[in-house]
Design a protein around this motif. Structure first.
Motif, PDB file in Angstrom:
ATOM      1  N   ASP A  27      19.420   5.964  -6.985  1.00 22.35           N
ATOM      2  CA  ASP A  27      18.567   5.997  -8.184  1.00 22.35           C
ATOM      3  C   ASP A  27      18.633   7.365  -8.852  1.00 22.35           C
ATOM      4  OD1 ASP A  27      17.302   3.451  -8.365  1.00 22.35           O
ATOM      5  OD2 ASP A  27      16.181   3.937  -6.537  1.00 22.35           O
ATOM      6  N   HIS A  28      18.471   7.358 -10.162  1.00 22.07           N
ATOM      7  CA  HIS A  28      18.477   8.616 -10.930  1.00 22.07           C
ATOM      8  C   HIS A  28      17.349   8.578 -11.965  1.00 22.07           C
ATOM      9  CE1 HIS A  28      22.427   9.428  -9.190  1.00 22.07           C
ATOM     10  NE2 HIS A  28      22.628   8.140  -9.346  1.00 22.07           N
ATOM     11  N   TRP A  29      17.025   9.751 -12.497  1.00 21.91           N
ATOM     12  CA  TRP A  29      15.959   9.827 -13.500  1.00 21.91           C
ATOM     13  C   TRP A  29      16.593   9.589 -14.875  1.00 21.91           C
ATOM     14  CZ3 TRP A  29      10.862  11.424 -11.979  1.00 21.91           C
ATOM     15  CH2 TRP A  29       9.941  11.379 -13.019  1.00 21.91           C
ATOM     16  N   GLU A  30      16.484   8.346 -15.348  1.00 30.77           N
ATOM     17  CA  GLU A  30      17.165   8.002 -16.609  1.00 30.77           C
ATOM     18  C   GLU A  30      16.180   7.785 -17.754  1.00 30.77           C
ATOM     19  OE1 GLU A  30      20.919   5.604 -16.335  1.00 30.77           O
ATOM     20  OE2 GLU A  30      20.078   5.122 -14.372  1.00 30.77           O
ATOM     21  N   GLU A  31      15.042   8.457 -17.665  1.00 35.31           N
ATOM     22  CA  GLU A  31      14.045   8.276 -18.725  1.00 35.31           C
ATOM     23  C   GLU A  31      14.541   8.834 -20.064  1.00 35.31           C
ATOM     24  OE1 GLU A  31       9.271   9.106 -19.357  1.00 35.31           O
ATOM     25  OE2 GLU A  31      10.379  10.370 -17.968  1.00 35.31           O
ATOM     26  N   TRP A  32      15.204   9.975 -20.012  1.00 37.25           N
ATOM     27  CA  TRP A  32      15.596  10.652 -21.250  1.00 37.25           C
ATOM     28  C   TRP A  32      17.082  10.510 -21.548  1.00 37.25           C
ATOM     29  CZ3 TRP A  32      10.979  11.417 -22.901  1.00 37.25           C
ATOM     30  CH2 TRP A  32       9.975  11.813 -22.028  1.00 37.25           C
ATOM     31  N   LEU A  33      17.892  10.621 -20.516  1.00 39.15           N
ATOM     32  CA  LEU A  33      19.345  10.555 -20.714  1.00 39.15           C
ATOM     33  C   LEU A  33      19.916   9.466 -19.815  1.00 39.15           C
ATOM     34  CD1 LEU A  33      19.887  14.409 -20.604  1.00 39.15           C
ATOM     35  CD2 LEU A  33      20.174  12.971 -22.625  1.00 39.15           C
ATOM     36  N   ALA A  53       8.891   6.229  -9.403  1.00 38.52           N
ATOM     37  CA  ALA A  53       8.391   4.878  -9.112  1.00 38.52           C
ATOM     38  C   ALA A  53       7.090   4.631  -9.872  1.00 38.52           C
ATOM     39  CB  ALA A  53       8.176   4.727  -7.607  1.00 38.52           C
ATOM     40  N   ARG A  54       6.210   5.624  -9.847  1.00 41.82           N
ATOM     41  CA  ARG A  54       4.930   5.488 -10.542  1.00 41.82           C
ATOM     42  C   ARG A  54       5.122   5.229 -12.029  1.00 41.82           C
ATOM     43  NH1 ARG A  54       3.123  10.045  -7.875  1.00 41.82           N
ATOM     44  NH2 ARG A  54       2.507   9.130  -5.909  1.00 41.82           N
ATOM     45  N   ARG A  55       6.138   5.876 -12.602  1.00 39.66           N
ATOM     46  CA  ARG A  55       6.380   5.701 -14.041  1.00 39.66           C
ATOM     47  C   ARG A  55       7.226   4.472 -14.332  1.00 39.66           C
ATOM     48  NH1 ARG A  55       6.029  11.334 -16.435  1.00 39.66           N
ATOM     49  NH2 ARG A  55       7.182  10.513 -18.198  1.00 39.66           N
ATOM     50  N   GLY A  56       7.540   3.720 -13.296  1.00 39.31           N
ATOM     51  CA  GLY A  56       8.299   2.480 -13.493  1.00 39.31           C
ATOM     52  C   GLY A  56       9.765   2.713 -13.816  1.00 39.31           C
ATOM     53  N   LEU A  57      10.283   3.900 -13.502  1.00 39.12           N
ATOM     54  CA  LEU A  57      11.691   4.191 -13.814  1.00 39.12           C
ATOM     55  C   LEU A  57      12.632   3.606 -12.776  1.00 39.12           C
ATOM     56  CD1 LEU A  57      11.314   7.956 -14.780  1.00 39.12           C
ATOM     57  CD2 LEU A  57      11.567   6.014 -16.324  1.00 39.12           C
ATOM     58  N   ILE A  58      12.133   3.451 -11.552  1.00 41.58           N
ATOM     59  CA  ILE A  58      12.971   2.884 -10.488  1.00 41.58           C
ATOM     60  C   ILE A  58      12.159   1.836  -9.734  1.00 41.58           C
ATOM     61  CG2 ILE A  58      14.378   4.962 -10.161  1.00 41.58           C
ATOM     62  CD1 ILE A  58      12.625   5.547  -7.678  1.00 41.58           C
ATOM     63  N   ASP A  89       0.820  -1.214   0.000  1.00 43.43           N
ATOM     64  CA  ASP A  89       0.000   0.000   0.000  1.00 43.43           C
ATOM     65  C   ASP A  89       0.847   1.254   0.000  1.00 43.43           C
ATOM     66  OD1 ASP A  89      -2.219  -1.572   2.309  1.00 43.43           O
ATOM     67  OD2 ASP A  89      -2.200  -1.561   0.126  1.00 43.43           O
ATOM     68  N   ASP A  90       2.147   1.090   0.049  1.00 44.29           N
ATOM     69  CA  ASP A  90       3.000   2.264   0.116  1.00 44.29           C
ATOM     70  C   ASP A  90       4.213   2.044  -0.777  1.00 44.29           C
ATOM     71  OD1 ASP A  90       3.909   4.715   0.868  1.00 44.29           O
ATOM     72  OD2 ASP A  90       5.056   3.937   2.551  1.00 44.29           O
ATOM     73  N   ARG A  91       3.876   1.664  -2.014  1.00 42.76           N
ATOM     74  CA  ARG A  91       4.967   1.275  -2.914  1.00 42.76           C
ATOM     75  C   ARG A  91       5.923   2.420  -3.186  1.00 42.76           C
ATOM     76  NH1 ARG A  91       1.481  -0.034  -7.502  1.00 42.76           N
ATOM     77  NH2 ARG A  91       0.093   1.157  -6.171  1.00 42.76           N
ATOM     78  N   PHE A  92       5.427   3.646  -3.012  1.00 46.85           N
ATOM     79  CA  PHE A  92       6.261   4.773  -3.429  1.00 46.85           C
ATOM     80  C   PHE A  92       6.953   5.447  -2.245  1.00 46.85           C
ATOM     81  CE2 PHE A  92       2.621   4.633  -6.501  1.00 46.85           C
ATOM     82  CZ  PHE A  92       3.259   3.702  -7.303  1.00 46.85           C
TER      83      PHE A  92
END
Ligand code: B12
Ligand code: SF4
Length: 490
Positions: free
Chosen positions: A436-442, A412-417, A180-183
């Motif tokens: 963790d880093h935001w690697e969606e674009w780069l 997390a919601r977008r499945g990136l991590i 219930d608290d995945r994020f």
């Protein structure tokens, strides 16, 4: 009782990243990269212990400053023979923290080991269940830890102390199941808070008199760190401030502590507040008090641009303010809005211009790898802006996603991590953990390349090098700049 307050070794700190293009380079988070700073929380707890739980023998060991590794830690602890050990922690340092706990446990099975610091605030339930510790303190330790010492000495019930938890006592705070608290939004049992910070004695700096701390952007080697407020009421989307409840110390209490530091021979103070310049009026009141008392020292702080006025800078400069580190983060109004910085680039330009005209040095903290930087061009625009405001120092970090922040949840919601990775780590810390880093674009490899390029563009400008050398006031400062340059070339 014999009580040890311990800053454990930092030999296995989590990795900043895993770069698939270069597996040997994993960006270990090294504390020494920025300098060496006293663990202020432990010093503050020691001062409170002396005041509110007298009669115990108190020992302090900063393994990082004394370069004590895990092997030597065993010998040092054997000489101390502690009954109670308080260990401080960052989440990224938990592998070392647990290793230190096991080392002490092996030698002194009857000792009570208490875990405090930033990790139990971030992951209280997982921390309380770690087998290495008898108890944890969630929140501030100045009242909770002396109460723990008094209660243990008297054979009382430690779970009645606010903020102190054991593996059993934390259960009743009904943890939200992970499903219930995945994020990883905040789950927290009631923490220990000090309502009135003026009640606290100043940190006990006598225990570090034999150690030399330093900052790579400092001006002297007699550097004291200090806190004038705790917490931050702002809600930047990338930041997990440990205390949302913002509290200030009175100006006279801060000035008294500065007086003590000057008497001890310190001549430079770094304020570690999350947000020192909460209002311009407070900066002015502080500066006026320093001027009124005739204190001569240099100081710097970390702050925001949207609460700066020209007058507050003028007074701060008169009172000895040498440098301000501004969390600018990014170079567009839309980006600042998305990060919920509550500032705009016109303010940034104006404040950096004011500081330059007044001779206050500036550090501009920027981040790349932000969710809205979708291309190399976007990152370049951000760095172009950084160059255009012409700070004295620039720090370009690759955004790390920390649990309990809005960006972490978004990723997390977008499945990136995979947020479960953090919970797994908090349950059983490992030495190969990475952030963790935001690697969606780069990709990470690309971000690392852009970060290096940004540093080179900034620090290797001939005009910048020339001006920095001219502005270098001391050998210490020269050495620090040289050290920074060497790191850059490496
Ligand atoms: C100064 C600082 C640093 C210094 C460290 C100096 C030092 N020796 O402590 C430097 C620059 C090295 C640093 C680096 C990093 N930092 Co830093 N840092 C801070 C900062 C700004 C101030 C810390 C401080 O002195 N606070 C003042 C003292 C009085 O409070 P305190 O430390 O919280 O201590 C109190 C309680 O925690 C508790 N307590 C602490 N220890 C113990 C021990 C016991 C036994 C008990 C009972 C209680 C207890 O009681 C204390 C008194 O109330 C905090 C933000 C903040 N405002 O706290 C971030 C902060 C601690 N850093 C953070 C992070 C993430 C990092 C980095 C990972 C950043 C990065 N990406 O590189 C690195 C990791 C370094 C490493 N290798 O381990 C996070 C920690 C989150 C977490 N869950 O661990 C924080 C909270 C910032 C944030 N908002 O996210 N940091
Ligand atoms: S980044 Fe600074 S201003 Fe924003 S919430 Fe964190 S501490 Fe507060």
């Amino acid at each position: 009782m014999r009580i040890l307050l311990l800053n454990p070794p930092a030999q296995h700190t989590a990795r900043e990243y895993v770069d698939p293009a270069n597996p040997d380079d994993h960006g270990l988070l090294e504390t020494g990269d920025f300098g060496l700073f006293p663990p202020l929380g432990l010093l503050s707890i020691i001062a409170s212990l002396r005041k509110t739980a007298p009669g115990h023998d108190i020992f302090f060991l900063d393994c990082i400053a004394e370069k004590v590794g895990h092997g030597e830690l065993a010998q040092r602890v054997e000489a101390i023979r502690p009954d109670l050990v308080g260990i401080t922690s960052f989440t990224v340092s938990m592998y070392d923290v647990c290793l230190a706990g096991r080392t002490i446990r092996e030698r002194f099975p009857a000792a009570h080991l208490c875990l405090g610091g930033h990790h139990p605030i971030a992951f209280p339930f997982e921390a309380a269940r770690l087998p290495e510790f008898e108890s944890i303190v969630v929140g501030e330790g100045e009242e909770a830890f002396p109460a723990l010492a008094r209660t243990l000495a008297a054979g009382g019930d430690i779970t009645a102390i606010p903020g102190v938890y054991t593996a059993e006592s934390i259960e009743r705070w009904q943890e939200t199941p992970l499903e219930d608290d995945r994020f990883l939004t905040r789950r927290m049992p009631p923490p220990a808070y000090v309502d009135d910070l003026d009640r606290l004695p100043p940190p006990d700096r006598s225990v570090i008199s034999h150690l030399q701390y330093r900052s790579i952007v400092g001006a002297s080697n007699r550097l004291a760190t200090m806190i004038s407020s705790r917490g931050c009421p702002c809600t930047c989307t990338f930041c997990d401030v440990p205390y949302k409840m913002y509290r200030q110390r009175s100006i006279s209490a801060i000035a008294d502590e500065i007086g003590e530091c000057l008497a001890l021979g310190y001549d430079e103070v770094h304020f570690y507040d999350d947000l020192f310049n909460i209002t311009p009026e407070r900066v002015i009141a502080f500066s006026d008090e320093i001027i009124r008392r005739g204190y001569r020292f240099t100081w710097d702080f970390r702050g925001r641009v949207n609460t700066v006025t020209y007058e507050s800078l003028v007074r701060a400069k008169e009172a000895g303010c040498r440098m301000i580190s501004f969390g600018v983060e990014t170079g567009s109004d839309e980006g600042l809005r998305l990060l919920k910085k509550n500032s705009n680039i016109a303010q940034v330009r104006q404040v950096f211009g004011w500081c330059r005209s007044l001779g206050i040095l500036t550090i501009a903290d920027f981040m790349i790898g932000l969710p809205f930087e979708k291309s190399v061009t976007d990152v370049r625009r951000n760095i172009d802006f950084m160059l255009s405001i012409d700070p004295d120092y620039a720090q370009v970090s690759i955004l790390s996603l920390f649990p309990h922040t809005e960006l972490f949840s978004d990723a997390a919601r977008r499945g990136l991590i995979r947020p479960e990775r953090w919970v797994e780590f908090a349950r059983a810390p490992r030495s190969d953990f990475y952030l963790d880093h935001w690697e969606e674009w780069l990709s990470m490899a690309e971000l690392l390349r852009l970060q290096k390029k940004a540093y080179r563009r900034f620090y290797l400008r001939p005009r910048y090098i020339w001006h920095s050398l001219l502005a270098t006031c001391s050998w210490h400062e020269f050495g620090a700049k040289l050290q920074g340059a060497m790191k850059l070339f490496r």
